[in-house]
Structures are given as structure tokens and as C-alpha cells.
Design an enzyme around this catalytic site. Structure first.
Site, PDB file in Angstrom:
ATOM      1  N   GLY A  35       0.751  -1.050   0.061  1.00 25.78           N
ATOM      2  CA  GLY A  35      -0.051   0.089   0.069  1.00 25.78           C
ATOM      3  C   GLY A  35       0.818   1.366  -0.013  1.00 25.78           C
ATOM      4  O   GLY A  35       0.488   2.094   0.721  1.00 25.78           O
ATOM      5  N   CYS A  36       1.699   1.359  -0.748  1.00 22.81           N
ATOM      6  CA  CYS A  36       2.904   2.365  -0.603  1.00 22.81           C
ATOM      7  C   CYS A  36       2.789   3.004  -2.068  1.00 22.81           C
ATOM      8  O   CYS A  36       2.450   2.561  -3.111  1.00 22.81           O
ATOM      9  CB  CYS A  36       4.245   1.819  -0.522  1.00 22.81           C
ATOM     10  SG  CYS A  36       5.555   2.936  -0.481  1.00 22.81           S
TER      11      CYS A  36
END
Length: 182
Positions: A35-36
Site C-alpha cells: 500500500g505504498c
């Protein structure tokens, strides 16, 4: 003196995997997160793996949840996400810490071999990372710790750690360097 082959990682099933299994290969060791802002690098990593695995490239993917809690899922959930969204085929290992009291010994070794040399000045996320890290620790740049997700270490066929790429590095330059070792 230690070599990369003296260290181990853990499979998603918790089994110890000695890096000696990869002797003679070029290794790209990367701490990842699902989730970056750098998560799209999974696609480039898979592309490199598909092109160069037969020539001796191995990717050691170690998910890490230490940076913004951006790898929150279980090992199975992380693997499913990467397979579904990025068609990854290289092996992923157990989610692990890369800094601090519980860091993998492998990362203690890697950081001792190649410290932080700064983010790429031209990357759009560099000012954000520098600001955030500088507020948390004004001396962050002097420390070898991993700064964020998708930091990459390159190991040559002899087991020497030869390069560290921060997440802001141009993936084309990472690929070019890896190819030069194959």
C-alpha cells in the site's frame, strides 16, 4: 568476514531458507509493501525477473510493515495481492522487520555493507521523504537504516553486496546495473 550466504530468510510457511541456496546468482533483495506510493515497482521487479531469471537473477522479496504500516496483511494476503495485481512469480518471503530490535540479521549485514547515500534528487517523492524523515530524526541521513519501502540491495555472483538503491532510484538504472552483473 561474513558473506551473504551466511544468512537466512524465512518462507511464508516459517521455514528457514539459507541464502546459500542462491550461490552463483545475482540477488536483488528488496523490502516491499502493498500500500505504498512505490508499490507499482512490483511490476518492474516482475518484468526484470521474467527477462533475467534464466540468466541468473533472483529476487528476494521481503514484505515489511515498518514504514507507514503499508504492508498490513498476512503473508498469504500479501502474496495474493501481488499475484492478482502485478502477476508476480518470484518467491516472496515472510513479512519481517528491516530496522530495530527485531530486524532480520540479513538486514543488519546489508546495512553494514551499504549505508544510506541519499535519495534521488529528481524524484517527486524525495522532498516528501526528506521532510518526513528529517522531522522524525534530524540525523536520519547519517544512519544506515532502511528509510522506506522498496529499498534494494544488489549482490553479485560472488556473494558481495555491491550496491544499494533507495526507493526513489530510477528502476531503469536498477535494471541496467543488475544486467551488468549477469
Amino acid at each position: 568476514m561474513s558473506k551473504i550466504y551466511d544468512y537466512s530468510v524465512f518462507s511464508t510457511k516459517g521455514e528457514e531458507v539459507s541464502l546459500s541456496k542462491f550461490k552463483g546468482k545475482v540477488l536483488l533483495i528488496v523490502n516491499t509493501a502493498t500500500g505504498c506510493g512505490f508499490t507499482p515497482q512490483y511490476e518492474q521487479l516482475e518484468s526484470m525477473y521474467e527477462k533475467y531469471h534464466e540468466k541468473g537473477l533472483e529476487i528476494i522479496d521481503i514484505p515489511c510493515n515498518q514504514f507507514g504500516a503499508q504492508a498490513p496483511g498476512s503473508d498469504d494476503e500479501i502474496h495474493e495481492f501481488c499475484s492478482l495485481h502485478f502477476n508476480t512469480t518470484y518467491e516472496q518471503f515472510k513479512k519481517s522487520d528491516v530496522n530495530g530490535a527485531n530486524e532480520l540479521k540479513l538486514y543488519t549485514f546489508l546495512k553494514g555493507q551499504k549505508g544510506f547515500e541519499g535519495f534521488d534528487a529528481g524524484h517527486k517523492l524525495t522532498p516528501i521523504l526528506e521532510d518526513m524523515l528529517g522531522k522524525a530524526d534530524p540525523d536520519y541521513a547519517k544512519k544506515p537504516d532502511i528509510k522506506w519501502n522498496f529499498t534494494k540491495f544488489v549482490v553479485n555472483r560472488d556473494g558481495d553486496v555491491v550496491k544499494r538503491f533507495e526507493p526513489t532510484a530510477d528502476m531503469a538504472k536498477v535494471e541496467e546495473f543488475v544486467v551488468s552483473l549477469l
